[in-house]
Design a protein around this motif. Sequence first.
Motif, short mmCIF file in Angstrom:
data_model
loop_
_atom_site.label_atom_id
_atom_site.label_comp_id
_atom_site.label_asym_id
_atom_site.label_seq_id
_atom_site.Cartn_x
_atom_site.Cartn_y
_atom_site.Cartn_z
N HIS A 1 -25.98 40.98 29.17
CA HIS A 1 -26.85 41.06 30.34
C HIS A 1 -26.74 39.81 31.21
N LEU B 1 -23.86 39.80 33.75
CA LEU B 1 -23.85 40.83 34.81
C LEU B 1 -23.82 40.20 36.21
N ALA C 1 -25.65 40.74 38.67
CA ALA C 1 -27.00 40.42 39.16
C ALA C 1 -27.51 39.10 38.57
N LEU C 2 -26.91 38.65 37.46
CA LEU C 2 -27.33 37.38 36.86
C LEU C 2 -26.23 36.33 37.06
N ASP D 1 -20.87 48.13 35.18
CA ASP D 1 -22.22 47.57 35.05
C ASP D 1 -23.17 48.49 34.29
N ALA D 2 -23.10 49.79 34.57
CA ALA D 2 -24.07 50.72 33.96
C ALA D 2 -23.91 50.72 32.45
N ILE E 1 -25.13 47.45 30.87
CA ILE E 1 -26.59 47.37 30.77
C ILE E 1 -27.06 48.18 29.55
N MET F 1 -32.83 31.42 35.48
CA MET F 1 -32.41 32.11 36.71
C MET F 1 -33.10 31.50 37.92
#
Lengths: 300, 300
Positions: free
Chosen positions: A86, A89, A91-92, A110-111, A114, A166
Amino acid sequence: MCYPSIKDYIKGHAERIERELAACLPAEWQVPAVLRESMDYSLMAGGKRMRPIMVIAAAEACNGSADAALPVACAVEMVHTYSLIHDDLPALDNDDYRRGRLTNHKMFGDATAILAGDALLTHAFFAAARTARQHGISADRVLAVIEDLAEYAGPRGMVGGQVADMLGEQGLTKLEELEYIHLHKTSDLIVFSLKAGGRIGGATERQLQALETFGTNIGLAFQIQDDILDVVGDASKLGKAVRSDEKMQKVTYPYFIGLDASRQKVKELTEQGKEAIVRAEIPDPERLLQLADYLMQRDH
Amino acid sequence: MCYPSIKDYIKGHAERIERELAACLPAEWQVPAVLRESMDYSLMAGGKRMRPIMVIAAAEACNGSADAALPVACAVEMVHTYSLIHDDLPALDNDDYRRGRLTNHKMFGDATAILAGDALLTHAFFAAARTARQHGISADRVLAVIEDLAEYAGPRGMVGGQVADMLGEQGLTKLEELEYIHLHKTSDLIVFSLKAGGRIGGATERQLQALETFGTNIGLAFQIQDDILDVVGDASKLGKAVRSDEKMQKVTYPYFIGLDASRQKVKELTEQGKEAIVRAEIPDPERLLQLADYLMQRDH
């Protein structure tokens, strides 16, 4: 099994852990092929297996058996692995490589990444709940381990640390906030590993407390050492790009206090951790103490 | 508490569940504010609370108490909520609205949504492990509930169903594959809820088996009813856009066998589920039977 040095000890147990991890998802289970493949891809990607080794070392230090500790050792590695999937990813951290191979989402999308992370996190609790019982450990003790796992890996533990990490950017985060990030993002799962091993071995409350202090200190030292290696390390040994913290404008100990003071801090924390173990009269502390020294001196 | 109708029963218990969920993350825990906010946002977004109500109804049907069932009821709602947050992400279904409000990632960003989902999944095990014990339920029984939760929510359960759903497209998926998706994506958590309630109430193996059959059938009926409502439902009642399955080219029961046969299937499954409960001589089955009928007739 008798291992002459701490390096042999780590190598020997890492091999057992690898075998156990490879079998952790029962072959007869009907699981979509791509999910199984994606979980295995990251779980079997090598790595130092430090957390599961700590579960085993703590169990043995408290007169427990490595066999009994193995299922929970695998559980903590699954939690660690999901957190990396995660974390990588887009997004991170948006990392393309991990341990010298493409990250999970670069391989599977990605899907699936996750969902593979979700599956590993969930399955960790299955491994801990089911297999620990197979070694004659009482349900009360297993339940305490599971409660700890959920606490140290959850919102006030590792995930809390991830969120704080983050949010942290250079110039915005104070040293105390960085300590919060390191303590939760890294130390918490190490503390869990040591306490879980202790519980499996039958440690007293005082010994569990010492394992917690030991874990907090060497966990923080471990992360500062990571920060140092990101500045001065060898990318080929580390299996990942160096100087990424600087590029990502991440706050680190070297950023705040410089390299020399960071190295000094790693030493101090390691010594403080070791003292806690010695003072609590843990039955057979040698491997834990060696492990702490080994981690302090590592170059990858 | 005496509730005259099944609607009152659902309403009354939903309110208790809401209060318990609102307090599930201890106020004194040091959790980054944005993480707490994001978890609460989705957890407190309403919803039917059907899964936690099933935990309670199954516990009561087996002579257990709603109080003892409440922590596990919250745990299953946390798992359900995390699955919705991750399912709504751009990498998966890419939904902007859920229950009439912006989805978690539209409010907090993808990174926080991913981590809030991770935190809810992890915390579900904490809630189940810790608080179930506070009601005098044996560690063995709580451990069996946790093992079930990890199995029904994990790679061979709900996450497996999610992956299969993600892979399924119109024209590519057969009816049997759709059944696999529905059984795992939807039924598994419903089966867990009923069995967990049964375990808390002290159900026999035969009764647990009946609860599993009941759950599998009404879970599948529940999902087919969802598919039907996506075609003929009222967007304002549902709190989400209708005809989204068609737009997303998702396979559904109405797509394969038409609306009338789908409605017939919902009825048949509900009756089969109810029969299993009646045959197993569950002490006080009335609310479970009413719940099955209520779900079959719902319009949202």
